[in-house]
Write a protein that holds these residues in place. Sequence first.
Motif, PDB file in Angstrom:
ATOM      1  N   GLY A   1       0.824  -1.289  -0.068  1.00 27.37           N
ATOM      2  CA  GLY A   1       0.012  -0.029  -0.106  1.00 27.37           C
ATOM      3  C   GLY A   1       0.804   1.338  -0.003  1.00 27.37           C
ATOM      4  O   GLY A   1       1.948   1.338   0.295  1.00 27.37           O
ATOM      5  N   THR A   2      -0.131   2.535  -0.234  1.00 25.09           N
ATOM      6  CA  THR A   2       0.769   3.572  -0.195  1.00 25.09           C
ATOM      7  C   THR A   2      -0.097   4.580   0.562  1.00 25.09           C
ATOM      8  O   THR A   2      -1.364   4.742   0.415  1.00 25.09           O
ATOM      9  CB  THR A   2       0.844   4.213  -1.648  1.00 25.09           C
ATOM     10  OG1 THR A   2       1.756   3.516  -2.566  1.00 25.09           O
ATOM     11  CG2 THR A   2       1.832   5.506  -1.598  1.00 25.09           C
ATOM     12  N   PHE A   3       0.456   5.403   1.348  1.00 28.11           N
ATOM     13  CA  PHE A   3      -0.253   6.272   2.283  1.00 28.11           C
ATOM     14  C   PHE A   3       0.440   7.842   2.232  1.00 28.11           C
ATOM     15  O   PHE A   3       1.652   7.841   2.568  1.00 28.11           O
ATOM     16  CB  PHE A   3      -0.150   5.777   3.785  1.00 28.11           C
ATOM     17  CG  PHE A   3      -0.435   4.222   3.719  1.00 28.11           C
ATOM     18  CD1 PHE A   3      -1.738   3.600   3.676  1.00 28.11           C
ATOM     19  CD2 PHE A   3       0.387   3.187   3.633  1.00 28.11           C
ATOM     20  CE1 PHE A   3      -2.021   2.388   3.694  1.00 28.11           C
ATOM     21  CE2 PHE A   3       0.187   1.742   3.644  1.00 28.11           C
ATOM     22  CZ  PHE A   3      -1.057   1.406   3.645  1.00 28.11           C
ATOM     23  N   CYS A   4      -0.410   8.720   2.345  1.00 21.67           N
ATOM     24  CA  CYS A   4       0.107  10.146   2.371  1.00 21.67           C
ATOM     25  C   CYS A   4      -0.749  11.077   3.440  1.00 21.67           C
ATOM     26  O   CYS A   4      -1.693  10.710   3.620  1.00 21.67           O
ATOM     27  CB  CYS A   4      -0.153  10.494   0.977  1.00 21.67           C
ATOM     28  SG  CYS A   4       0.751  12.429   0.910  1.00 21.67           S
ATOM     29  N   GLU A   5       0.120  11.524   4.324  1.00 23.38           N
ATOM     30  CA  GLU A   5      -0.443  12.345   5.194  1.00 23.38           C
ATOM     31  C   GLU A   5       0.291  13.773   5.645  1.00 23.38           C
ATOM     32  O   GLU A   5       1.188  13.785   5.212  1.00 23.38           O
ATOM     33  CB  GLU A   5      -0.467  11.547   6.804  1.00 23.38           C
ATOM     34  CG  GLU A   5       0.876  11.197   7.192  1.00 23.38           C
ATOM     35  CD  GLU A   5       0.818  10.087   8.144  1.00 23.38           C
ATOM     36  OE1 GLU A   5       1.647  10.270   9.347  1.00 23.38           O
ATOM     37  OE2 GLU A   5       0.182   9.090   7.983  1.00 23.38           O
ATOM     38  N   PRO A   6      -0.373  14.575   6.185  1.00 27.77           N
ATOM     39  CA  PRO A   6       0.692  15.827   6.446  1.00 27.77           C
ATOM     40  C   PRO A   6       1.666  15.412   7.493  1.00 27.77           C
ATOM     41  O   PRO A   6       1.369  14.599   8.404  1.00 27.77           O
ATOM     42  CB  PRO A   6      -0.549  16.737   7.434  1.00 27.77           C
ATOM     43  CG  PRO A   6      -1.942  16.206   6.677  1.00 27.77           C
ATOM     44  CD  PRO A   6      -1.685  14.689   6.477  1.00 27.77           C
ATOM     45  N   ALA A   7       2.658  16.092   7.354  1.00 29.62           N
ATOM     46  CA  ALA A   7       3.972  15.970   8.250  1.00 29.62           C
ATOM     47  C   ALA A   7       3.517  16.506   9.484  1.00 29.62           C
ATOM     48  O   ALA A   7       2.990  17.460   9.495  1.00 29.62           O
ATOM     49  CB  ALA A   7       5.294  16.361   7.611  1.00 29.62           C
ATOM     50  N   PRO A   8       4.120  16.000  10.688  1.00 29.70           N
ATOM     51  CA  PRO A   8       4.164  16.479  11.865  1.00 29.70           C
ATOM     52  C   PRO A   8       4.582  17.746  11.713  1.00 29.70           C
ATOM     53  O   PRO A   8       5.850  18.171  11.212  1.00 29.70           O
ATOM     54  CB  PRO A   8       4.775  15.563  12.694  1.00 29.70           C
ATOM     55  CG  PRO A   8       4.954  14.359  12.092  1.00 29.70           C
ATOM     56  CD  PRO A   8       4.915  14.672  10.572  1.00 29.70           C
TER      57      PRO A   8
END
Length: 308
Positions: A203-210
């Motif tokens: 899978g591939t997952f993208c999120e805002p960086a901390p």
Amino acid sequence: MPEPAALRQLRLDGGPADGSRLIEVTNAAGLSVDLLPDRCLDLGQVRLNGVPFAWVGPNGLAPAAPGEMDLALGGLMCTCGFDHIRQPEAHRGGRYPLHGSMSLRRAQVEAAWVRPDGSAKIRARVVHGVAGGASWTLVRRITIPADRAEIAIEDEVELRSPADGDRVMALYHVNLGPPLIGPDTVVTVAGQPRPDLPGSAPGTFCEPAPPGATVVEVGRGIGDARVLFRLEAAADQLPWLQFHRRIAPDGGLFCVEPATHDRRLRTELAPDGPGPEGTVLRRFRLLLRFGRGVPSAPKRSGQKLSGP
């Protein structure tokens, strides 16, 4: 004063990377780093006391040809950008290749030397341009200290003569493989356990960086301090954090990918505003640390990375 780092400039003989340039740096901490000038000075294999960290696929570390970036992501870091990142796309009359164009370009190595403090310093320039259109220039500086198992990467990217829709886009494809990636791998982000990232399916997952400094730590649950990796990046430079995994019986591939843009189509992304004289300038910095001496995240329960 510790023993200074050693630096050699080589050319490979035989195999898929035949004729390619290689810069090899070793230091007193037991770190061995292969730099790839014919892939925009990306990172090839990195070892600590003989233990490898990079994922290297079946095609080795040969430079990619246009349209073959999906075959040439091997090595600890592949630079995706700076005209485009992620999947190929057509936009406003332009065609953007998978992961962009910069890692397809050969670097001009401007300097490679051991400094008085014993650290190795390499500086290179890489240019990608479109005839009659925009050009992206990368100045990359890599520093490897004499006695610490770490690599500092400083990139300065200038976009000249941008047309409507041109941007500076960056995604640093950091590719980790066995023995770090296996059934007992644990991942933390900003000191928090992330049982959702290790898993049993690709899978591939993208999120805002901390906020602040983005810190991702990948380790093994067996207590071997050599098999420990930490990535640090600034969220104001690379505000998105993407992860990718491929599962295989030997542990597979796990990627940590700081990025400038969300995982969306170009038409959905806001354009960069031009700077002075129509240029766009961006700076990015990564710090990669390995093994003993890596500041550990708080001890918490984590979930293991399991195979199929």
